[in-house]
Design an enzyme around this catalytic site. Sequence first.
Site, PDB file in Angstrom:
ATOM      1  N   ASP A   1      73.970  12.846 -74.561  1.00  0.00           N
ATOM      2  CA  ASP A   1      73.011  11.645 -74.702  1.00  0.00           C
ATOM      3  C   ASP A   1      73.683  10.555 -73.587  1.00  0.00           C
ATOM      4  O   ASP A   1      74.576  10.153 -73.851  1.00  0.00           O
ATOM      5  CB  ASP A   1      73.246  11.067 -76.089  1.00  0.00           C
ATOM      6  CG  ASP A   1      72.257   9.830 -76.397  1.00  0.00           C
ATOM      7  OD1 ASP A   1      71.922   9.072 -75.231  1.00  0.00           O
ATOM      8  OD2 ASP A   1      71.920   9.715 -77.710  1.00  0.00           O
TER       9      ASP A   1
ATOM     10  N   LYS B   1      65.750   2.063 -74.170  1.00  0.00           N
ATOM     11  CA  LYS B   1      66.880   1.258 -73.538  1.00  0.00           C
ATOM     12  C   LYS B   1      66.761   1.018 -72.172  1.00  0.00           C
ATOM     13  O   LYS B   1      66.010   0.332 -71.682  1.00  0.00           O
ATOM     14  CB  LYS B   1      68.115   1.918 -74.004  1.00  0.00           C
ATOM     15  CG  LYS B   1      68.195   2.518 -75.752  1.00  0.00           C
ATOM     16  CD  LYS B   1      68.119   1.150 -76.759  1.00  0.00           C
ATOM     17  CE  LYS B   1      67.546   1.948 -78.131  1.00  0.00           C
ATOM     18  NZ  LYS B   1      68.508   2.814 -78.449  1.00  0.00           N
TER      19      LYS B   1
ATOM     20  N   TYR C   1      75.106   7.842 -82.072  1.00  0.00           N
ATOM     21  CA  TYR C   1      74.000   6.939 -82.590  1.00  0.00           C
ATOM     22  C   TYR C   1      73.616   7.137 -84.155  1.00  0.00           C
ATOM     23  O   TYR C   1      73.642   8.624 -84.529  1.00  0.00           O
ATOM     24  CB  TYR C   1      72.940   7.177 -81.587  1.00  0.00           C
ATOM     25  CG  TYR C   1      71.832   6.412 -81.966  1.00  0.00           C
ATOM     26  CD1 TYR C   1      71.614   5.060 -81.916  1.00  0.00           C
ATOM     27  CD2 TYR C   1      70.488   6.816 -82.656  1.00  0.00           C
ATOM     28  CE1 TYR C   1      70.646   4.114 -82.132  1.00  0.00           C
ATOM     29  CE2 TYR C   1      69.583   6.206 -83.151  1.00  0.00           C
ATOM     30  CZ  TYR C   1      69.454   4.925 -82.628  1.00  0.00           C
ATOM     31  OH  TYR C   1      68.663   4.233 -83.270  1.00  0.00           O
TER      32      TYR C   1
ATOM     33  N   ARG D   1      48.408  15.767 -76.806  1.00  0.00           N
ATOM     34  CA  ARG D   1      49.834  16.310 -77.220  1.00  0.00           C
ATOM     35  C   ARG D   1      50.384  17.468 -76.174  1.00  0.00           C
ATOM     36  O   ARG D   1      51.682  17.649 -76.294  1.00  0.00           O
ATOM     37  CB  ARG D   1      49.574  17.047 -78.443  1.00  0.00           C
ATOM     38  CG  ARG D   1      50.740  17.184 -79.591  1.00  0.00           C
ATOM     39  CD  ARG D   1      50.743  17.201 -80.884  1.00  0.00           C
ATOM     40  NE  ARG D   1      49.270  17.363 -81.420  1.00  0.00           N
ATOM     41  CZ  ARG D   1      48.749  18.602 -81.705  1.00  0.00           C
ATOM     42  NH1 ARG D   1      49.259  19.711 -81.163  1.00  0.00           N
ATOM     43  NH2 ARG D   1      47.386  18.601 -81.907  1.00  0.00           N
TER      44      ARG D   1
END
Length: 396
Positions: free
Chosen positions: A180, A205, A108, A55
């Site tokens: 973004d 993407k 989005y 983490r």
Amino acid sequence: MSHIETDLIHKGREFNDSKAVVTPIYQTSTYYADDDLKEYIIAATEPKNPNFYHRHGNPTNSQAAAVISSLEKTEDALVLATGMAAISNAILAVVKAGDHIVTQNSLYSGAMLFFKEFLLEYGVEVSHVDQKDNNAIEGAIRPNTKLIYIETPSNPNLDITDMEFVSSIAKKNGIITMADNTFASPINQTPADFGIDVVVHSATKYLGGHSDLTAGVVCGSKEFIQKVWRRSLVLGGSLSPFDSWLLLRGLKTLSMRVKQINSNALALAKFFESHPAIKYTGYIGLESHPQNKLAQKQMRGGTGMLCIEVIGNTEDLAYKNAQHILDKLEIFANAASLGGVESLVVHPASMWGSHHDKAQKSTSGITSGMLRISVGIEHIDDLIADFDHALKDIKL
Ligand SMILES: *Cc1c(COP(=O)(O)O)cnc(C)c1O
């Protein structure tokens, strides 16, 4: 300074401490303590240390982050498990209860949900404005505005936001800006060139590029990334070692892929523009795009994203025509997501039924006959032939 194509292959090599040319997958949750306990304490507390616990960090994740921050021309970056993990962790590193955010009408859908439901419940106010309207963006700023969050080009109708304007009014008012950059990819657009502070991506993407992983990344100053990292320690959402290895592999061909995709998308857009069954072709690379001038100023390519509007004299017929095309297409697959090597198409009016009510659909520009297309790297003649066939018996 090396070029993007070189950085894609070689950046972050220092995180590979083996002799292997390809960075190994460090498939481990934890790491042996250093014999020197002082060193181990440093590993446990230093942000993003790649040799303590997953983490906190991982060598492959560090290398992927190094490649992406060099593309985005920011000091640092943090990779996380999904684009939404990147977006939510980054926003939560800026705002707290009582703060205000200015953002767009078109976003989005996951980001929209985060603004409209989650942040509201935690006492953060959000104003949504038309991203094409600089005055509306400036007018929405309040004394407690801490963040202007933009998405350009935006999902699904490919409007763009004037990044230089947004960063200049934000700087005047001491506000952080976040963009973004998923749809453009760093090959077509570098928000930092226009003064944007923080860049987020769904690396699922274009960055990954093969539809075989989910990942997200936040890019910004070293200080800001440390803040995001501290949020991610408690919120979770670390990127798995195997997925970051796939991401690194995908990144190597990012420039080649995006250039081919830009060229395919432009040719397809020109085909749509002259086709009688297509009422409107929305493609940033076309001179007919209403914001083409701004696009030329801040983008180097048109991206692989385009949206078309099929003819149909009534809403009902347009909806049916769009569904008919989906049915007939053979190469373009009807699937959510975008940015992969394979061409995909979706019908937003049916797909986002659960996220948007009728009013929301109309403010975010979703119409009954709209199809959103993500162009891949197949041969352009085959892509055009596929649509030519699917559009054959479309009715007015
Ligand atoms: C897909 C997408 C996201 C969310 O990314 P995930 O990896 O699915 O969490 C955010 N922004 C844009 C523009 C996207 O296309």
